[in-house]
Scaffold this motif. Structure first.
Motif, short mmCIF file in Angstrom:
data_model
loop_
_atom_site.label_atom_id
_atom_site.label_comp_id
_atom_site.label_asym_id
_atom_site.label_seq_id
_atom_site.Cartn_x
_atom_site.Cartn_y
_atom_site.Cartn_z
N ASP A 1 0.69 -1.08 -0.02
CA ASP A 1 -0.03 -0.07 -0.11
C ASP A 1 0.74 1.27 0.00
OD1 ASP A 1 -2.53 1.40 0.53
OD2 ASP A 1 -1.45 1.96 2.17
N GLY A 2 0.47 2.19 -0.83
CA GLY A 2 1.34 3.46 -0.86
C GLY A 2 1.42 4.34 0.13
N SER A 3 0.30 4.46 0.80
CA SER A 3 0.22 5.39 1.72
C SER A 3 1.06 4.79 2.93
CB SER A 3 -1.28 5.52 2.39
OG SER A 3 -2.02 6.06 1.25
N SER A 4 0.95 3.35 3.38
CA SER A 4 1.66 2.81 4.28
C SER A 4 3.11 2.94 4.02
CB SER A 4 1.34 1.26 4.45
OG SER A 4 2.24 0.61 5.34
N VAL A 5 3.59 2.82 2.79
CA VAL A 5 5.17 3.03 2.75
C VAL A 5 5.58 4.27 2.87
CG1 VAL A 5 7.02 2.66 0.90
CG2 VAL A 5 4.95 0.94 0.94
N ARG A 6 4.74 5.10 2.33
CA ARG A 6 5.19 6.72 2.45
C ARG A 6 5.05 6.99 3.92
NH1 ARG A 6 1.76 8.67 -0.61
NH2 ARG A 6 -0.03 8.99 1.02
N THR A 7 4.20 6.49 4.89
CA THR A 7 4.03 6.90 6.25
C THR A 7 5.34 6.35 6.98
OG1 THR A 7 1.76 7.33 6.34
CG2 THR A 7 2.96 6.55 8.44
N THR A 8 5.78 5.02 6.62
CA THR A 8 6.82 4.42 7.22
C THR A 8 8.30 5.07 6.79
OG1 THR A 8 5.60 2.22 7.38
CG2 THR A 8 8.17 2.03 7.39
N ALA A 9 8.33 5.38 5.33
CA ALA A 9 9.47 5.96 5.12
C ALA A 9 9.77 7.34 5.70
CB ALA A 9 9.54 6.34 3.61
N ARG A 10 8.77 8.13 5.86
CA ARG A 10 8.75 9.31 6.70
C ARG A 10 8.99 9.21 8.17
NH1 ARG A 10 3.14 11.62 7.48
NH2 ARG A 10 3.45 10.11 9.12
N ASP A 11 8.53 8.24 8.65
CA ASP A 11 8.51 8.02 10.31
C ASP A 11 9.98 7.50 10.62
OD1 ASP A 11 5.81 8.86 10.64
OD2 ASP A 11 5.16 6.96 10.94
N GLN A 12 10.39 6.82 9.60
CA GLN A 12 12.06 6.22 9.61
C GLN A 12 12.98 7.16 9.07
OE1 GLN A 12 12.63 3.53 11.50
NE2 GLN A 12 10.63 3.08 12.01
N GLY A 13 12.72 7.96 8.44
CA GLY A 13 13.53 8.95 7.92
C GLY A 13 14.38 8.29 6.84
N MET A 14 13.77 7.63 5.89
CA MET A 14 14.61 6.84 5.12
C MET A 14 13.73 6.79 3.74
SD MET A 14 14.55 3.17 6.92
CE MET A 14 15.36 2.25 5.54
N ARG A 15 14.19 7.68 2.52
CA ARG A 15 13.39 7.66 1.67
C ARG A 15 14.27 7.04 0.24
NH1 ARG A 15 11.39 10.80 -2.95
NH2 ARG A 15 9.29 10.52 -3.25
N THR A 16 13.80 5.81 -0.32
CA THR A 16 14.65 4.94 -0.96
C THR A 16 14.05 5.09 -2.55
OG1 THR A 16 13.43 2.81 -0.56
CG2 THR A 16 15.57 3.62 0.77
N ASP A 17 14.97 4.23 -3.42
CA ASP A 17 14.23 4.24 -4.99
C ASP A 17 12.81 3.51 -4.60
OD1 ASP A 17 16.14 5.87 -6.05
OD2 ASP A 17 17.39 4.13 -6.46
N ALA A 18 12.71 2.35 -3.94
CA ALA A 18 11.89 1.58 -3.67
C ALA A 18 10.46 2.46 -3.21
CB ALA A 18 11.98 0.27 -3.18
N SER A 19 10.76 3.04 -2.29
CA SER A 19 9.71 3.85 -1.36
C SER A 19 8.94 4.74 -2.37
CB SER A 19 10.29 4.17 -0.02
OG SER A 19 11.02 5.29 -0.28
N SER A 20 9.99 5.34 -3.09
CA SER A 20 9.47 6.72 -3.86
C SER A 20 8.61 6.11 -4.97
CB SER A 20 10.69 7.17 -4.55
OG SER A 20 11.23 6.57 -5.30
N ARG A 21 8.92 4.74 -5.27
CA ARG A 21 7.93 4.23 -6.49
C ARG A 21 6.32 3.68 -5.63
NH1 ARG A 21 12.73 4.20 -8.76
NH2 ARG A 21 12.92 3.96 -11.05
N TYR A 22 6.50 2.80 -4.69
CA TYR A 22 5.68 2.50 -4.04
C TYR A 22 4.64 3.36 -3.44
CZ TYR A 22 7.04 -2.49 -3.60
OH TYR A 22 7.33 -3.62 -4.01
N GLU A 23 5.08 4.40 -2.86
CA GLU A 23 4.16 5.75 -2.27
C GLU A 23 3.42 6.18 -3.33
OE1 GLU A 23 7.26 9.37 -2.24
OE2 GLU A 23 7.40 7.99 -0.50
N LYS A 24 3.72 5.89 -4.62
CA LYS A 24 2.82 6.69 -5.65
C LYS A 24 1.79 5.90 -6.18
CE LYS A 24 6.39 9.84 -8.06
NZ LYS A 24 7.10 9.69 -6.78
#
Length: 396
Positions: free
Chosen positions: A347-370
């Motif tokens: 789920d894109g929203s879940s990935v975006r929230t987790t990446a933000r909370d953990q302070g780690m945006r990756t190539d994978a998360s930038s795709r999933y969150e869309k």
């Protein structure tokens, strides 16, 4: 996102100047930020063949080389490198040449002996061992490519791609891939789109008894697919893969990691490869983390998780933060023998929230969150396994 024009031509047969391509793609709705020609900082550097090496009379570390540069007469270059032998093919920066960083090379004298240029190392061409694993870091770049004296060095080593940078908006996750942009280019220029259906020749039985997979949080993971590869042979990727990854802004590492990155760039589907040794009880569960649960991610950082974070876990612990980054022991090592390829839709929203909370945006998360298409998971997984067989990297 960067787009390799060489890679694009695998799907759409276009021959157009980069400026015209960029303008047309922007007008049709795919905004281009700019483009860059690889090797544009390098001029008058060619392949040279070492014909002879003699010691410099007034130096205990310099040698005098006669170098064939494809002209009627060889030229003389003085160097302090100790890794050269007669017959080696090397990059030769001639008089009035330019190297990355604006460095100018002119003929001159070293300890009284004329030198008509300079022999180059990887670093002087702004390359690394990731680009050419067979080279050495401290010394002249001795080429193992199929090239001839006098050939421009950028052409000889494949440093001649055109990289086009696109701004991919959040409503167009389908364009976050080479295939997605190829589809847009085909429509823009009214050209046929040629797609490839992956074919895997695996004949080594089922992996049902080797791995137990369950999705415990289906609201946050609609698809989780996996295939196992045994007898893994970790080695550098072939040049064509390294070239394409470099042009897309991704550092080549080894064949297995490169395959996951290659497929992510080609299909827009992030992937991960787990070392099966570190999956306790050969069990994978896609679940929410427990409050206070911890994981050390691939970047070596200890992270504390919450119930809002989706994880990939084995029977005892999280082994990856879903859609963001794998755990420390999930990566591929030189002695890895059996791996699990993961291709999933989180789920894109879940990935975006987790990446933000953990302070780690990756190539994978930038795709999933869309928001990704779950129908892409299996074709991407098949493509990864097809590449494993093509590169002789293991048995699917």
């Amino acid at each position: 996102m960067n787009l390799s024009m060489k890679w694009l031509k695998e799907f759409v047969d276009i021959d157009i100047k980069p400026r015209d391509f960029s303008e047309a793609m922007t007008i049709s709705g795919s905004k281009v930020e700019g483009y860059e020609i690889e090797g544009s900082e390098i001029s008058n550097v060619v392949v040279g063949k070492i014909l002879s090496i003699v010691p410099h009379q007034d130096s205990d570390h310099l040698v005098i080389c006669q170098v064939d540069i494809g002209e009627s007469e060889p030229i003389q270059i003085v160097t302090g490198a100790s890794n050269l032998t007669v017959g080696d093919l090397v990059p030769a920066a001639l008089n009035n040449s330019t190297l990355p960083g604006g460095i100018k090379i002119k003929k001159g004298k070293l300890r009284g002996v004329e030198s008509n240029g300079m022999l180059c190392s990887l670093g002087e061409l702004s390359l690394t061992l990731h680009d050419f694993p067979y080279a050495i870091e401290d010394g002249i770049f001795v080429l193992q490519e199929d090239c001839q004296p006098g050939q421009p060095i950028c052409e000889a080593i494949g440093l001649d791609d055109i990289k086009v940078e696109f701004e991919i908006t959040s409503n167009r996750p389908d364009c976050f891939s080479v295939i997605g942009l190829a589809r847009e280019a085909a429509a823009t220029f009214d050209k046929p789109l040629t797609l490839h259906t992956p074919v895997v020749k695996a004949g080594n039985g089922s992996c049902k008894d080797m791995l137990d997979v369950k999705i415990e949080e289906p609201s946050l993971c609609s698809v989780y697919s996996a295939r196992i590869v045994e007898n893994v042979r970790v080695k550098p990727s072939p040049r064509w893969i390294r070239e394409r990854l470099r042009a897309m802004g991704v550092r080549p590492i080894n064949n297995i990691v490169d395959i996951t990155n290659y497929v992510m760039l080609e299909y827009g589907q992030p992937m991960h490869a787990f070392d099966l040794r570190f999956i306790e009880d050969k069990t994978i569960r896609v679940r929410r983390a427990k409050d206070g649960e911890t994981i050390t991610t691939l970047d070596g950082v200890d992270r504390t998780l919450t119930h809002d974070n989706l994880v990939i876990a084995d029977s005892k612990k999280p082994v990856a933060i879903a859609g963001v980054m794998g755990g420390e022991y999930s990566g591929i090592m030189d002695d890895t023998t059996t791996i699990v390829f993961e291709s999933a839709c989180f789920d894109g929203s879940s990935v975006r929230t987790t990446a933000r909370d953990q302070g780690m945006r990756t190539d994978a998360s930038s795709r999933y969150e869309k928001g990704l298409d779950p129908n892409n998971c299996l074709p991407a997984l098949e493509r990864a396994c097809e590449l494993v067989e093509l590169l002789d990297a293991g048995d699917v």
